[in-house]
Design an enzyme around this catalytic site. Sequence first.
Site, PDB file in Angstrom:
ATOM      1  N   SER A 103       0.863  -1.171   0.000  1.00 32.87           N
ATOM      2  CA  SER A 103       0.000   0.000   0.000  1.00 32.87           C
ATOM      3  C   SER A 103       0.899   1.220   0.000  1.00 32.87           C
ATOM      4  O   SER A 103       2.083   1.132   0.379  1.00 32.87           O
ATOM      5  CB  SER A 103      -0.888   0.010   1.257  1.00 32.87           C
ATOM      6  OG  SER A 103      -1.511   1.263   1.444  1.00 32.87           O
ATOM      7  N   TYR A 135      -2.347  -1.287  10.405  1.00 31.24           N
ATOM      8  CA  TYR A 135      -2.276  -1.393   8.942  1.00 31.24           C
ATOM      9  C   TYR A 135      -0.948  -0.861   8.428  1.00 31.24           C
ATOM     10  O   TYR A 135      -0.269  -1.507   7.622  1.00 31.24           O
ATOM     11  CB  TYR A 135      -3.435  -0.618   8.323  1.00 31.24           C
ATOM     12  CG  TYR A 135      -3.591  -0.792   6.837  1.00 31.24           C
ATOM     13  CD1 TYR A 135      -4.207  -1.922   6.310  1.00 31.24           C
ATOM     14  CD2 TYR A 135      -3.126   0.173   5.952  1.00 31.24           C
ATOM     15  CE1 TYR A 135      -4.365  -2.080   4.937  1.00 31.24           C
ATOM     16  CE2 TYR A 135      -3.272   0.023   4.578  1.00 31.24           C
ATOM     17  CZ  TYR A 135      -3.901  -1.100   4.079  1.00 31.24           C
ATOM     18  OH  TYR A 135      -4.048  -1.249   2.717  1.00 31.24           O
TER      19      TYR A 135
END
Length: 268
Positions: free
Chosen positions: A144, A157
């Site tokens: 990401s 995350y």
Amino acid sequence: MSEASLQGRRALVTGSVQGIGLAIAQALGRQGCSVALHGLATPAQAQQARASVLASGAPAVEVFTHDLREASAVQQLMEAVLAAPLDILVNNAGIQHTAALADMPRARWDDIIAINLSAAFDTMRLALPKMAQQGYGRVVNIASVHGLVASVNKAPYVAAKFGLVGMSRVAALEYASTGSRASGGVTVNCICPGWTETAIIQPQIDARAAALGVGREDAVRDLLKEKQPSLRTSLPDEIARVVCWLCEPAAHNLTGAAIPVDGGWTAQ
């Protein structure tokens, strides 16, 4: 990239019954790959995903439903998948939960780290030695933009995605000399998407449109202006095309990279 350039190869894509993962599976199918799909899905969802990948051109499609939160389930998944040669591993499965660090439930931390990071560790450690024996292997980890920069309210995350980028670089170094130009070598890379058109972001777009009293396109541009200079989202198929190129034999010397597909987000 030529059609069916990965003919005869076999790929596992985790988290591939919808979204980016399904787009990757379909793109690999178009290139001639047999595909092992994976995801927590209803039988109907799994069947629909399998049918779509077969329709893309994949000569064979399997479906696995192991829960990646459990290390033993990841082990069972890989034992089943590695019963036949595996050429391509795409670690795409991931979950998200937003909350301030002080308010983040410990159970959410455990689940996000398990699925987004630890499962990729296990799939890689089990798949890479066999890829090395073959002289060709591709691991593509869908990280990401949050594997390169942080944002508030995403501690587990961000921790997982930074860890995934770092772990991928270690594996890339360990396998860099494996194989040859002729065989294709073994490479490990990350793709780091920014805002991408998936079901996950739709509620945010809807909320922004309602708050501003504007249409979807204007809502997207307003949402993205905070981070993504292009003011355009990526489509799942665009991420999938990057994956396919990384799997080409010509990409034998592209390893250890964390490739941002983020409209300039991390260039700032």
